[in-house]
Scaffold this active site. Structure first.
Site, PDB file in Angstrom:
ATOM      1  N   HIS A   9       0.783  -1.232   0.000  1.00 24.87           N
ATOM      2  CA  HIS A   9       0.000   0.000   0.000  1.00 24.87           C
ATOM      3  C   HIS A   9       0.816   1.284   0.000  1.00 24.87           C
ATOM      4  CE1 HIS A   9       0.924  -0.043   4.283  1.00 24.87           C
ATOM      5  NE2 HIS A   9       0.514   1.195   4.366  1.00 24.87           N
TER       6      HIS A   9
HETATM    7  N1  UDP Z   1      -3.620  -5.165   9.077  1.00 20.87           N
HETATM    8  C1  UDP Z   1      -4.923  -5.557   9.284  1.00 20.87           C
HETATM    9  N2  UDP Z   1      -5.645  -5.980   8.193  1.00 20.87           N
HETATM   10  C2  UDP Z   1      -5.119  -6.028   6.935  1.00 20.87           C
HETATM   11  C3  UDP Z   1      -3.766  -5.630   6.758  1.00 20.87           C
HETATM   12  C4  UDP Z   1      -3.051  -5.183   7.856  1.00 20.87           C
HETATM   13  O1  UDP Z   1      -5.423  -5.542  10.406  1.00 20.87           O
HETATM   14  O2  UDP Z   1      -5.828  -6.417   6.006  1.00 20.87           O
HETATM   15  C5  UDP Z   1      -2.871  -4.671  10.256  1.00 20.87           C
HETATM   16  C6  UDP Z   1      -1.526  -5.299  10.448  1.00 20.87           C
HETATM   17  O3  UDP Z   1      -1.640  -6.495  11.188  1.00 20.87           O
HETATM   18  C7  UDP Z   1      -0.780  -4.213  11.198  1.00 20.87           C
HETATM   19  C8  UDP Z   1      -1.371  -2.929  10.649  1.00 20.87           C
HETATM   20  O4  UDP Z   1      -2.608  -3.298  10.027  1.00 20.87           O
HETATM   21  O5  UDP Z   1      -1.083  -4.250  12.577  1.00 20.87           O
HETATM   22  C9  UDP Z   1      -0.448  -2.320   9.656  1.00 20.87           C
HETATM   23  O6  UDP Z   1      -1.075  -1.248   9.076  1.00 20.87           O
HETATM   24  P1  UDP Z   1      -0.637  -0.672   7.651  1.00 20.87           P
HETATM   25  O7  UDP Z   1       0.123  -1.688   6.912  1.00 20.87           O
HETATM   26  O8  UDP Z   1      -1.877  -0.107   7.039  1.00 20.87           O
HETATM   27  O9  UDP Z   1       0.262   0.585   8.022  1.00 20.87           O
HETATM   28  P2  UDP Z   1       1.806   0.752   8.397  1.00 20.87           P
HETATM   29  O10 UDP Z   1       2.118  -0.201   9.500  1.00 20.87           O
HETATM   30  O11 UDP Z   1       2.587   0.523   7.164  1.00 20.87           O
HETATM   31  O12 UDP Z   1       1.905   2.161   8.850  1.00 20.87           O
END
Ligand code: UDP
Length: 360
Positions: A203
């Site tokens: 993403h």
């Molecule tokens: N996550 C979730 N459902 C999904 C994909 C990710 O609950 O379909 C959770 C994942 O386990 C983690 C968090 O979302 O805890 C990560 O968020 P994201 O990847 O959107 O953002 P980033 O961590 O890159 O800021």
């Protein structure tokens, strides 16, 4: 003590779940007011986390999303400012590195309200990432910098943060708290899955907005999917871009699913052979749950994972991804959770906030 917590995006709901729970143990001495900017808004990007993790209903909820960075951050700034003028909190808590983080920090700082930044000190050293800009600026105007690791403190020291009027504390990682609390409740998603699979998420703006890059990532997942199916919970941004592009997914190799809840996400990580992702949070969760992680970026903020051998920043070329996949398929990951604290980061944060308030 009145604390306003600003959240807006999926990873912030997960972090806030842990911290809100800890703040609640200090009620009524600490009163928390949640502000949801609406950056992520639909059932499976927002509401499901409140339901599954028992996050209190936000007192203020805006509807600010799907806008360019400047417009989004500006609108958030104006709305959060109004809330702070009304509530006059003793501190504002922000998480991570999104536009909601920066808007919350800036609105508070301009009113001389102490800002507590949870997940301070992370750096990718790539200023082309909007998240890196948000992190650096938020850190600079924060009063309390809650660092998940010693590495994060080192980053701040390299930027001479000890010259500034702020307090830097290693608290451990609130995402470890969340995994330890909610891991035992992990549940499979309501879809039929093969016995063996790998989990992928994509993403980041740099991977979705450039179609050549996105095509390479999908090509790599297709090749991997020929031997072990790839489960891909698809972020709305990626879904929109894919559906308006000529990039086609082979559904015998890539199992496309809607974004899942946190409990399902933990289940998928735990049951996957390994993880391929450009997410920050998923890299750590993979490690916490003993899985290798092919990071679909040139660099990561979580460099201690790379040093441990559990994570390879593979870049976005097909060859790089396949090489990292092969290396990690053969690796046994024995996590050293202590790198991320003891699972009590949220309690530490709550206690420090209260201590600060008593000092004032
Ligand atoms: N996550 C979730 N459902 C999904 C994909 C990710 O609950 O379909 C959770 C994942 O386990 C983690 C968090 O979302 O805890 C990560 O968020 P994201 O990847 O959107 O953002 P980033 O961590 O890159 O800021």
């Amino acid at each position: 003590m009145k604390v306003v917590t600003v959240i807006g995006a999926r990873p912030q709901f997960i972090k806030a779940a842990a911290v809100s729970k800890a703040l609640k143990t200090h009620a009524p001495e600490i009163q928390e007011i949640l502000v949801h900017t609406g950056q992520h808004f639909d059932q499976n990007m927002s509401n499901i986390f409140f339901d599954q993790m028992g996050i209190p209903t936000p007192s203020y909820r805006f509807d600010i999303h799907s806008l360019p960075h400047g417009a989004m951050t500006g609108l958030m700034l104006a709305r959060i400012e109004e809330v702070l003028l009304t509530e006059r909190p003793d501190a504002v808590v922000v998480f991570g590195d999104t536009n909601s983080t920066l808007a919350g920090a800036l609105a508070a700082r301009k009113q001389n309200i102490p800002v507590a930044h949870v997940e301070a000190g992370l750096r990718s050293f790539n200023l082309e990432m909007p998240e890196e800009i948000n992190r650096i600026l938020t850190d600079r105007i924060s009063t309390l910098l809650f660092c998940p690791t010693q590495k994060a403190v080192d980053n701040l020291q390299l930027e001479a943060f000890d010259r500034y009027d702020c307090r830097i504390v290693v608290t451990g990682d609130v995402m470890l708290d969340a995994v330890l609390t909610f891991g035992p409740m992990a549940t499979p998603p309501l879809i039929s899955l093969p016995e063996r699979f790998v989990l992928a998420t994509i993403h980041r703006q740099s991977n979705t907005d450039n179609l050549e890059v996105l095509q390479q990532l999908i090509d790599a997942l297709h090749i991997i999917g020929a031997s072990v199916p790839v489960v891909l919970p698809i972020h709305p941004r990626t879904r929109n871009i894919l559906s308006s592009s000529a990039i086609k997914l082979q559904d015998d190799r890539i199992i496309l699913v809607d974004p899942v809840g946190y409990l399902e996400s933990l289940w998928l990580i735990r049951n996957a052979d390994l993880v391929l992702t450009d997410s920050g949070g998923l890299q750590k969760e993979a490690y916490f749950l003993g899985k290798g992680c092919v990071t679909l970026r040139d660099e990561t903020e979580w460099t201690e994972l790379v040093e441990s051998g559990a994570n390879i920043p593979a870049g976005t070329s097909v060859q790089g991804i396949l090489e990292a996949f092969e290396t990690l398929s053969a690796a046994v990951i024995v996590p050293d959770l202590s790198m991320y604290g003891s699972g009590a980061a949220s309690e530490t944060i709550a206690a420090i906030l209260l201590h600060l308030h008593h000092e004032m």
